[in-house]
Design a protein around this motif. Structure first.
Motif, short mmCIF file in Angstrom:
data_model
loop_
_atom_site.label_atom_id
_atom_site.label_comp_id
_atom_site.label_asym_id
_atom_site.label_seq_id
_atom_site.Cartn_x
_atom_site.Cartn_y
_atom_site.Cartn_z
N GLY A 168 0.78 -1.23 0.00
CA GLY A 168 0.00 0.00 0.00
C GLY A 168 0.81 1.28 0.00
N TRP A 169 2.15 1.19 -0.06
CA TRP A 169 2.98 2.37 -0.11
C TRP A 169 2.56 3.22 -1.31
CZ3 TRP A 169 6.34 4.51 -3.63
CH2 TRP A 169 7.22 5.49 -3.16
N THR A 170 2.46 4.55 -1.13
CA THR A 170 2.07 5.43 -2.23
C THR A 170 2.94 6.68 -2.26
OG1 THR A 170 0.42 6.58 -0.89
CG2 THR A 170 -0.35 4.74 -2.23
N LEU A 171 3.04 7.25 -3.44
CA LEU A 171 3.70 8.52 -3.64
C LEU A 171 2.81 9.32 -4.58
CD1 LEU A 171 6.24 10.30 -3.24
CD2 LEU A 171 7.14 9.26 -5.32
N HIS A 172 2.35 10.48 -4.13
CA HIS A 172 1.40 11.30 -4.89
C HIS A 172 2.11 12.45 -5.60
CE1 HIS A 172 -2.17 9.50 -2.97
NE2 HIS A 172 -1.38 9.39 -1.92
N THR A 173 1.52 12.87 -6.71
CA THR A 173 2.07 14.01 -7.45
C THR A 173 2.00 15.29 -6.62
OG1 THR A 173 -0.06 14.45 -8.50
CG2 THR A 173 1.49 13.08 -9.72
N THR A 174 1.02 15.40 -5.76
CA THR A 174 0.86 16.63 -4.97
C THR A 174 1.87 16.74 -3.83
OG1 THR A 174 -0.84 15.56 -3.63
CG2 THR A 174 -1.59 16.88 -5.48
N THR A 175 2.34 15.62 -3.31
CA THR A 175 3.29 15.67 -2.19
C THR A 175 4.75 15.66 -2.65
OG1 THR A 175 3.15 13.27 -1.94
CG2 THR A 175 1.73 14.61 -0.54
N ASP A 176 5.03 15.03 -3.80
CA ASP A 176 6.40 14.97 -4.31
C ASP A 176 6.36 14.84 -5.83
OD1 ASP A 176 9.08 14.61 -4.84
OD2 ASP A 176 9.30 12.82 -3.61
N PRO A 177 6.13 15.94 -6.54
CA PRO A 177 5.97 15.85 -8.00
C PRO A 177 7.21 15.34 -8.72
CG PRO A 177 5.87 18.15 -7.27
CD PRO A 177 5.92 17.29 -6.05
N ILE A 178 8.40 15.71 -8.26
CA ILE A 178 9.63 15.24 -8.92
C ILE A 178 9.84 13.75 -8.65
CG2 ILE A 178 12.14 15.48 -8.99
CD1 ILE A 178 11.64 18.51 -8.44
N GLY A 179 9.65 13.35 -7.40
CA GLY A 179 9.78 11.93 -7.06
C GLY A 179 8.77 11.08 -7.80
N TYR A 180 7.54 11.59 -7.91
CA TYR A 180 6.51 10.86 -8.67
C TYR A 180 6.94 10.70 -10.12
CZ TYR A 180 2.58 9.94 -11.63
OH TYR A 180 1.78 9.40 -12.60
N GLN A 181 7.40 11.79 -10.75
CA GLN A 181 7.77 11.73 -12.16
C GLN A 181 8.93 10.77 -12.39
OE1 GLN A 181 5.93 13.34 -14.59
NE2 GLN A 181 7.05 11.88 -15.82
N ASP A 182 9.92 10.79 -11.50
CA ASP A 182 11.06 9.87 -11.61
C ASP A 182 10.60 8.42 -11.54
OD1 ASP A 182 12.77 12.02 -11.80
OD2 ASP A 182 13.46 11.88 -9.71
N ARG A 183 9.73 8.11 -10.59
CA ARG A 183 9.24 6.74 -10.45
C ARG A 183 8.33 6.35 -11.62
NH1 ARG A 183 10.47 4.04 -5.83
NH2 ARG A 183 11.37 5.31 -4.19
N SER A 184 7.49 7.28 -12.06
CA SER A 184 6.60 7.01 -13.19
C SER A 184 7.41 6.69 -14.44
CB SER A 184 5.70 8.22 -13.43
OG SER A 184 4.84 8.00 -14.52
#
Length: 50
Positions: A26-42
């Protein structure tokens, strides 16, 4: 560290357009909390599934 994998249980993450989520723990990373981290993982998920 493989950005396409969950940092907790090391399974492939799922990309849901506004968040990346681990199906197992259930670990999540949202665009609103970490947009750069989200984009890297995406991007890493996209590369891993080619």
């Amino acid at each position: 560290m493989n950005l396409s994998e969950c940092p907790t249980c090391e399974v492939q993450l799922d990309d849901h357009d506004t968040e990346v989520r681990c199906w197992k723990c259930g670990w999540t990373l949202h665009t609103t909390t970490d947009p750069i981290g989200y984009q890297d993982r995406s991007d890493a998920i996209r590369e891993a599934t080619r």
